[in-house]
Design a protein around this motif. Structure first.
Motif, PDB file in Angstrom:
ATOM      1  N   ASN A 126       0.664  -1.342   0.013  1.00 32.59           N
ATOM      2  CA  ASN A 126       0.096   0.150  -0.161  1.00 32.59           C
ATOM      3  C   ASN A 126       0.851   1.221  -0.112  1.00 32.59           C
ATOM      4  OD1 ASN A 126      -2.478  -1.328   0.001  1.00 32.59           O
ATOM      5  ND2 ASN A 126      -2.515  -1.652   1.852  1.00 32.59           N
ATOM      6  N   ASP A 127       2.111   0.955   0.377  1.00 36.29           N
ATOM      7  CA  ASP A 127       2.994   2.029  -0.177  1.00 36.29           C
ATOM      8  C   ASP A 127       3.665   2.064  -1.482  1.00 36.29           C
ATOM      9  OD1 ASP A 127       5.186   3.976  -0.066  1.00 36.29           O
ATOM     10  OD2 ASP A 127       6.156   3.412   1.515  1.00 36.29           O
ATOM     11  N   GLN A 183      -9.938  -1.023   2.771  1.00 38.27           N
ATOM     12  CA  GLN A 183      -8.573  -1.604   3.036  1.00 38.27           C
ATOM     13  C   GLN A 183      -8.519  -2.446   1.975  1.00 38.27           C
ATOM     14  OE1 GLN A 183      -8.328  -2.132   7.459  1.00 38.27           O
ATOM     15  NE2 GLN A 183      -6.128  -1.841   6.911  1.00 38.27           N
ATOM     16  N   THR A 184      -9.542  -3.552   2.067  1.00 38.70           N
ATOM     17  CA  THR A 184      -9.419  -4.554   0.845  1.00 38.70           C
ATOM     18  C   THR A 184      -9.401  -4.203  -0.374  1.00 38.70           C
ATOM     19  OG1 THR A 184     -10.194  -6.280   2.631  1.00 38.70           O
ATOM     20  CG2 THR A 184     -10.553  -6.679   0.166  1.00 38.70           C
ATOM     21  N   ALA A 185     -10.140  -3.274  -0.707  1.00 37.90           N
ATOM     22  CA  ALA A 185     -10.209  -2.585  -2.053  1.00 37.90           C
ATOM     23  C   ALA A 185      -8.919  -1.794  -2.574  1.00 37.90           C
ATOM     24  CB  ALA A 185     -11.460  -1.648  -2.283  1.00 37.90           C
ATOM     25  N   THR A 186      -8.458  -1.366  -1.648  1.00 44.92           N
ATOM     26  CA  THR A 186      -7.183  -0.607  -1.911  1.00 44.92           C
ATOM     27  C   THR A 186      -5.901  -1.735  -2.157  1.00 44.92           C
ATOM     28  OG1 THR A 186      -7.603   1.383  -0.886  1.00 44.92           O
ATOM     29  CG2 THR A 186      -5.322   0.961  -1.069  1.00 44.92           C
ATOM     30  N   THR A 187      -5.968  -2.598  -1.216  1.00 46.22           N
ATOM     31  CA  THR A 187      -4.914  -3.603  -1.125  1.00 46.22           C
ATOM     32  C   THR A 187      -4.943  -4.703  -2.517  1.00 46.22           C
ATOM     33  OG1 THR A 187      -4.686  -3.668   1.252  1.00 46.22           O
ATOM     34  CG2 THR A 187      -3.645  -5.367  -0.065  1.00 46.22           C
ATOM     35  N   ALA A 239      -0.215  -1.124  -8.958  1.00 45.09           N
ATOM     36  CA  ALA A 239       1.047  -0.547  -8.494  1.00 45.09           C
ATOM     37  C   ALA A 239       2.066  -1.595  -8.790  1.00 45.09           C
ATOM     38  CB  ALA A 239       1.219  -0.150  -7.073  1.00 45.09           C
ATOM     39  N   GLN A 240       1.802  -2.924  -8.440  1.00 43.16           N
ATOM     40  CA  GLN A 240       2.601  -3.940  -8.706  1.00 43.16           C
ATOM     41  C   GLN A 240       2.893  -4.163 -10.364  1.00 43.16           C
ATOM     42  OE1 GLN A 240       2.097  -7.203  -5.746  1.00 43.16           O
ATOM     43  NE2 GLN A 240       0.520  -5.612  -4.922  1.00 43.16           N
ATOM     44  N   CYS A 241       1.711  -4.270 -10.870  1.00 40.40           N
ATOM     45  CA  CYS A 241       1.637  -4.448 -12.108  1.00 40.40           C
ATOM     46  C   CYS A 241       2.336  -3.451 -12.900  1.00 40.40           C
ATOM     47  CB  CYS A 241       0.338  -4.598 -12.683  1.00 40.40           C
ATOM     48  SG  CYS A 241      -0.529  -6.315 -12.459  1.00 40.40           S
ATOM     49  N   GLU A 242       2.472  -2.269 -12.606  1.00 40.99           N
ATOM     50  CA  GLU A 242       2.986  -1.194 -13.121  1.00 40.99           C
ATOM     51  C   GLU A 242       4.658  -1.391 -13.057  1.00 40.99           C
ATOM     52  OE1 GLU A 242       2.066   1.739 -15.094  1.00 40.99           O
ATOM     53  OE2 GLU A 242       0.011   2.075 -14.603  1.00 40.99           O
ATOM     54  N   ALA A 243       4.852  -1.770 -11.886  1.00 41.90           N
ATOM     55  CA  ALA A 243       6.362  -1.521 -11.493  1.00 41.90           C
ATOM     56  C   ALA A 243       6.935  -2.791 -12.398  1.00 41.90           C
ATOM     57  CB  ALA A 243       6.603  -1.828  -9.982  1.00 41.90           C
TER      58      ALA A 243
END
Length: 250
Positions: free
Chosen positions: A65-66, A109-113, A120-124
């Motif tokens: 989430n960071d 929280q669940t929606a964000t994570t 974000a992980q896919c982008e990276a």
């Protein structure tokens, strides 16, 4: 088939992430493992190196989430290993309750994570793969992605449907390139996220489920429902089943 030597797994300190790390270590793959609980990663690293002393294992603390940290940690792992051949977007959570019952914070929280942080992980990962012109992105969705579910699974299922759709869009974007995208839809596999659930049909132990997941990941198909029995068939039934039947599953 391309052997993916260097594999990054998020949410690797327990559950399905840990189980997949163990299976890949047995196969001799180098691992980049991240999760919030660094002490658990240290224990896992020691276990993996005892299992296979010939592999490299790098660990880093990461709260997905960071979002800025996601990019920094992925890039650091790439520097550690020289290249990343596969990234498994596994980190997730299952907090929540029926919408409108006072649990917006948990549902958010669940929606964000499960979705924004997965993005974000896919982008990276994809930024690295595009620069390399190679790689295998793996997203861990859920059998629940095929339908809406009630109570605690309402938002969880919606995030997994979103992740499945996101994965398909990314796959279309890099179609006919050396970059592959696989979306894994686990059925009911015992893990920390569902440890309080007592009776669920077709539930399998973590090690059984993780072996099935790794086998499916290695095939690099677009979508996989695991374990294949009964989910390769049952997901089609779930798509057309009456809502009253789906209601009984959650």
């Amino acid at each position: 088939m391309t052997i993916r030597e260097n594999i990054l797994i998020t949410g690797a300190s327990s559950g399905l992430g840990k189980g997949m790390a163990i299976e890949f270590a047995k196969q001799g793959r180098n691992l980049a493992l991240c999760a919030r609980r660094y002490e658990n990663l240290e224990t896992l690293k020691a276990e993996l190196l005892e299992l296979n002393p010939d592999i490299n294992v790098f660990i880093r603390s990461l709260d997905v989430n960071d979002h800025d940290a996601v990019f920094e940690v992925f890039d650091a792992f790439k520097q550690d290993l020289g290249r990343l051949d596969r990234v498994i977007v596994n980190a997730g959570m299952g907090k929540g309750a029926s919408v409108g019952t006072g649990y917006f914070h948990a549902n958010k929280q669940t929606a964000t994570t499960n979705f924004v942080s997965a993005l974000a992980q896919c982008e990276a990962a994809m930024a690295i793969f595009r620069a390399q012109n190679s790689g295998h992105l793996v997203t861990i969705s859920s059998i629940s992605a095929v339908r809406g579910f009630r109570r605690a699974m309402t938002v969880y299922a919606a995030t997994k449907a979103g992740l499945t759709s996101l994965s398909e869009g990314i796959r279309m974007d890099v179609m006919n390139t050396p970059i592959k995208v696989t979306c894994i839809h686990p059925g009911f596999i015992r893990s920390e996220i569902n440890e309080k659930v007592e009776k669920v049909p077709f539930m399998v132990d973590t090690d059984v489920g993780c072996r099935a997941m790794v086998k499916a990941i290695e095939k690099e198909e677009a979508n996989a429902f695991v374990p294949s029995w009964p989910w390769a068939l049952l997901h089609w039934v779930m798509r057309i089943a009456p809502a009253s039947t789906i209601r009984k599953m959650s």
